[in-house]
Design a protein around this motif. Structure first.
Motif: not given
Lengths: 197, 319
Positions: A13, A15, A147-148, A151, A166, A171-172, A175-176, A178-179
């Motif tokens: 993903p 980032v 990305a994971y 985060t 975020a 970031m939205t 997205s955060v 989900v990560n």
């Protein structure tokens, strides 16, 4: 369609783009104003930026270098950012900009050392089950996609909340979220796998 | 278990998250800001820096005009790069711009540092030859004809591609090294992230801490982890590049450990293996890890893309 073509979104993903930051949320510090103040020599504003973003930078570094070096590199990143601050076109995008400096700094560090500790040695001198567990957890997080990895370092090591991550990373929240969710699932699997081996 | 706690520390605490917070919190950063240099922000200094930058840009433009002769009127997208002496690492050398079609050639005394648009960096070692094939929003493409380069790319998958005589390295994000010897044979070593090494429709998946050899006349070999045994490596070379393969597949299968399921997974796509041979590979994989319930053996052997990806995800826990 190739196997990889279907897997692209799943595995790396993005980032690192520097998106236009969202409008200021209520109570969020005005980062652009702080950057402007630093450019005019305001030390307090520099302290404010450091307070807002140091844990994010540390987490990004920790995802890539041993913890014993991440502290010093965090300070290096801020000094580099200070030197280059007048090159930052979108001052409100300080977060993703300094995040990229941190990634580049980790790369430089890695290139010089030419090796990466699979099992970090930062806690090697400390005994106890917690230290061992921390080593294993850090190693497991570092094995996750970027990305994971970043985060989860921010959330679990630095104690930042999802909304805070975020805001700092521009970031939205979705997205955060989900990560965090997917990263945590992978981390649970990885740690569980270790236990059952 | 509460996702809300993971998200914003509200809701019922997730015991596992709480436990990890406590254990990992030891590594949390709590340092003060570094000392701000007293010169920073002074108008005089900033003016001097700005003036120096303008002079530098002027000198660079003039230098390029001399260096390259007539250039198109319309500026082309280009990458900044710098030739750096190996001996003293002096990075004050003149910054240059590389545009599509240009080559960089380093000798034994120089290396080159390139900025890959806004997505990363490439470090080119001495005695190397590299071409920027094209650069744009949809793809950045290099050709490494000879030598060694290290790439750090943080971008959407497939945006950055490096061609070599033996195959193309397609970046899926992160950090890797690519070498091409005088004969055009290649070696890809991935440090962080993952890369696909491709040729003729065959894709070798190479994750972090793995490598993949390639031969100009035979294409890609099968990836293996740096921890792979000598026996496995030798058997793979016979299978991938040997003229007489003999029992190479049996030797590969025999030498694989659970971590080498990376190699076995890649073999499921190997162009030289027929269905029966792939069946033997899958038998070995299943000795380490049962197929997930939702996957069928037939779909794996038929090389169904989604099935292979799911299997890769399941095996990835060992990698």
């Amino acid at each position: 369609m190739s196997v990889d073509a279907r897997s692209t979104a799943r595995h790396c993903p993005r980032v690192t783009t520097v998106p236009d930051p969202a409008p200021l949320a209520r109570g969020e510090p005005d980062v652009a104003a702080a950057v402007a103040a630093v450019l005019s020599g305001d030390r307090e504003a520099f302290g404010l930026l450091h307070g807002l973003f140091a844990r994010m930078v540390h987490a990004i570094l920790l995802a890539r270098v041993p913890a014993r070096e991440a502290d010093d590199l965090t300070q290096d990143v801020f000094l580099t950012a200070l030197r280059k601050l007048d090159q930052l076109k979108n001052r409100a995008a300080f977060g993703p900009w300094v995040a990229q400096i941190a990634r580049n700094r980790a790369y430089d560090h890695h290139r010089r050392s030419r090796r990466f500790d699979t099992l970090p040695a930062e806690l090697a001198g400390r005994g106890g089950a917690d230290a061992l567990e921390a080593r294993e957890a850090l190693a497991a997080i570092r094995a996750l996609p970027a990305a994971y990895r970043e985060t989860l370092m921010m959330r679990l090591v630095e104690g930042m909340t999802g909304p805070e991550i975020a805001a700092r990373m521009s970031m939205t929240p979705g997205s955060v979220r989900v990560n965090l969710h997917r990263g945590m699932r992978l981390l649970r699997d990885a740690l569980g796998q270790k236990e059952t081996r | 278990m509460s996702d809300e706690y993971l998200w914003d520390k509200t809701g019922a605490p997730d015991p596992e998250v709480e436990h990890l917070e406590r254990v990992l919190g030891e590594a949390r950063f709590d340092g003060p800001p570094p000392e701000m240099p007293v010169t920073s922000g002074r108008p005089g200094l900033r003016f001097a820096v700005a003036a120096a930058v303008l002079i530098g840009i002027g000198a660079l433009t003039f230098g390029l005009a001399i260096d390259r002769g007539a250039r198109p009127e319309t500026p082309q997208p280009g990458w900044a790069y710098m030739l750096v002496p190996v001996e003293n690492g002096d990075r004050t050398a003149e910054a240059r711009t590389l545009v599509a079609g240009d080559w960089i050639e380093t000798d034994a005394t120089t290396r080159a540092d390139l900025t890959v648009a806004d997505i990363g960096r490439v470090d080119l070692d001495p005695d190397s030859r590299l071409q920027l094939v094209r650069t744009g929003d949809d793809e950045h493409r290099l050709r490494l004809e000879r030598g060694r380069m290290q790439a750090l790319v943080d971008a959407p998958p497939r945006l950055f591609v490096t061609e070599t005589p033996a195959g193309d390295a397609v970046d899926l994000g992160c950090l890797y090294t690519l070498e091409v010897d005088e004969a055009g044979n290649g070696l890809l070593v991935v440090e962080v992230g993952m890369v696909m090494y491709e040729r003729g429709g065959y894709e070798a998946f190479v994750p972090a801490k793995a490598r993949c050899e390639a031969r100009k006349d035979k294409g890609m070999g099968t990836p293996y982890f740096e921890t792979a045994s000598g026996a496995l490596r030798a058997a793979l070379r016979r299978l991938d590049f040997g003229d007489a393969q003999g029992n190479a597949l049996s030797d590969v299968i025999e030498a694989c450990t659970v971590r080498d399921t990376l190699t076995l997974w890649n073999l499921l796509q190997h162009p030289a293996l027929d269905q029966a041979a792939r069946g033997r590979v899958l038998d070995r994989i299943e000795a380490f890890k049962e197929l997930p319930d939702e996957l069928t053996r037939d779909a794996v052997l038929d090389r169904d893309a989604e099935t292979l990806l799911s299997l890769r995800d399941a095996l990835g826990l060992y990698w």
